[in-house]
Design an enzyme around this catalytic site. Structure first.
Site, mmCIF file in Angstrom:
data_model
loop_
_atom_site.group_PDB
_atom_site.id
_atom_site.type_symbol
_atom_site.label_atom_id
_atom_site.label_comp_id
_atom_site.label_asym_id
_atom_site.label_seq_id
_atom_site.Cartn_x
_atom_site.Cartn_y
_atom_site.Cartn_z
ATOM 1 N N ASP A 48 0.695 -1.329 0.003
ATOM 2 C CA ASP A 48 0.101 -0.049 0.095
ATOM 3 C C ASP A 48 0.685 1.376 -0.095
ATOM 4 O O ASP A 48 0.381 2.490 -0.119
ATOM 5 C CB ASP A 48 -0.947 -0.067 1.246
ATOM 6 N N SER A 49 2.327 1.043 0.058
ATOM 7 C CA SER A 49 3.130 2.137 -0.133
ATOM 8 C C SER A 49 2.950 2.589 -1.549
ATOM 9 O O SER A 49 3.303 3.925 -1.991
ATOM 10 C CB SER A 49 4.831 1.786 -0.132
ATOM 11 N N ASP A 87 -1.331 -6.305 -0.658
ATOM 12 C CA ASP A 87 -1.625 -5.465 0.666
ATOM 13 C C ASP A 87 -2.995 -5.046 1.033
ATOM 14 O O ASP A 87 -3.664 -4.488 0.016
ATOM 15 C CB ASP A 87 -0.640 -4.346 0.757
ATOM 16 N N LYS A 116 -1.657 -9.408 2.796
ATOM 17 C CA LYS A 116 -0.782 -8.891 3.708
ATOM 18 C C LYS A 116 -1.799 -7.730 4.612
ATOM 19 O O LYS A 116 -2.173 -7.109 4.142
ATOM 20 C CB LYS A 116 0.665 -8.211 3.314
ATOM 21 N N GLU A 118 -1.799 -5.584 8.576
ATOM 22 C CA GLU A 118 -1.015 -5.065 9.591
ATOM 23 C C GLU A 118 -1.380 -5.221 11.054
ATOM 24 O O GLU A 118 -2.781 -4.822 11.393
ATOM 25 C CB GLU A 118 -0.767 -3.462 9.530
ATOM 26 N N GLU A 185 9.116 -4.485 10.508
ATOM 27 C CA GLU A 185 9.540 -3.074 10.074
ATOM 28 C C GLU A 185 9.974 -2.154 11.008
ATOM 29 O O GLU A 185 9.322 -2.087 12.200
ATOM 30 C CB GLU A 185 8.200 -2.458 9.315
HETATM 31 O O1 KIV Z 1 3.501 -1.340 1.591
HETATM 32 C C1 KIV Z 1 4.446 -1.500 1.648
HETATM 33 O O2 KIV Z 1 5.468 -1.374 0.783
HETATM 34 C C2 KIV Z 1 5.014 -2.384 2.767
HETATM 35 C C3 KIV Z 1 6.556 -2.697 2.983
HETATM 36 C C4 KIV Z 1 7.168 -1.514 3.341
HETATM 37 C C5 KIV Z 1 6.775 -3.783 3.949
HETATM 38 O O3 KIV Z 1 4.439 -2.777 3.610
#
Ligand code: KIV
Length: 292
Positions: A48-49, A87, A116, A118, A185
């Site tokens: 989600d980055s 994500d 994924k 959190e 992280e």
């Molecule tokens: O969203 C992302 O890129 C991440 C990584 C930094 C692990 O969750």
């Protein structure tokens, strides 16, 4: 069949047992996924980055299920041979079970092989349900960017005894809930070692030292595509920003001095093209010789 080379979650565990490092990188689009597909990278995270590096937001909070599904689908088209983790965006898994599952459905149907999410608190029941439904789940603890405001900013986590114990407990609970691996992280490397040794599933570190079972980096960070911010855990393996800027400068110059496009980069009328055709060249009107 390109899928035949793709890792699966059993390979993740085998790699940990064999002491073989797992390499993960983010990707959000077709072209970068295509390049990654030709490397030995084990796994792609459609993080989600994306909200930050692809859309220019200051945090990951604006990422939506639709945004993540779109990026996941593009990556899946580019890297059919890679294990893709999608994500789950901000709050998309903190609603009703139906909404949570619909969000997961959208990411999986876009082409991910796992999702994924959190944190452990409040997620364990959902993780059990998702895993029981046949969807592999990657956990993520430490600096969880979706909680940036609750954490008081982007800060290293687990530096005191209380939060060290809390993170160790979170990691164990995520393993018990059924996660196949966990991202750690921005935590001290001693804590990453402790968590890695306490779990039978692999840990994937980012800003967590070299002793985790694998590493993940944001593609744009490792390619040096941003100039302004560089946390110390990032290594730029390329000065992408400068290289791209220079290439664009060369393009502008070449257009202005008319060295681009050259004769070879231009089309001719049919008789002229015929006269100049290379031996074996059949149809000079085709943009992609050999293609459609
Ligand atoms: O969203 C992302 O890129 C991440 C990584 C930094 C692990 O969750």
């Amino acid at each position: 069949m390109p899928e035949a080379n793709r890792l699966n979650i059993l390979d993740f565990k085998k790699k940990k047992q064999a002491g073989e490092k797992i390499t993960v990188v983010t990707s959000y689009d077709y072209w970068s996924a295509k390049i990654i597909s030709e490397t030995d990278i084990d796994c792609i995270l459609v993080g989600d980055s994306a909200a930050m590096v692809m859309h220019g937001h200051p945090t990951t909070l604006p990422a939506t299920v639709e945004m993540m599904a779109l990026h996941t689908a593009a990556v899946a088209r580019g890297a059919k041979n890679k294990f893709i983790v999608g994500d789950m965006p901000f709050l998309s898994y903190r609603k009703s079970l139906t909404e949570n599952m619909n969000a997961i459905l959208a990411i999986m149907q876009a082409g991910a092989q796992a999702v994924k999410l959190e944190g452990a608190d409040g997620n364990e029941e959902l993780i059990r349900h998702v895993v029981d439904s046949g969807v592999p789940v990657m956990g993520h603890i430490g600096l969880t960017p979706q909680s940036v405001f609750q954490l008081g900013g982007y800060r290293v986590q687990g530096r005191d005894e209380k939060s060290r114990e809390w993170l160790l407990d979170q990691a164990k609970r995520l393993e018990n809930a059924g996660c196949f691996s966990i991202v750690l992280e921005c935590i001290p490397d001693e804590l990453a070692v402790e968590i890695t040794q306490a779990l039978s599933i692999p840990t994937i570190g980012i800003g967590a030292g070299s002793q985790t079972d694998g590493q993940v980096l944001v593609l744009h960070d490792l390619l040096g595509l941003f100039k302004d911010m560089k946390p110390k855990f990032v290594r730029r393996f390329l000065d992408g920003y400068e290289l791209i800027r220079e290439a664009l400068g060369d393009y502008v110059e070449s257009v202005k001095d008319q060295s681009f496009p050259s004769k070879e980069e231009s089309y001719q009328s049919a008789p002229a093209a015929k006269a100049q055709a290379a031996p074996g060249e059949k149809d000079p009107g085709k943009l992609y010789p050999g293609g459609s």
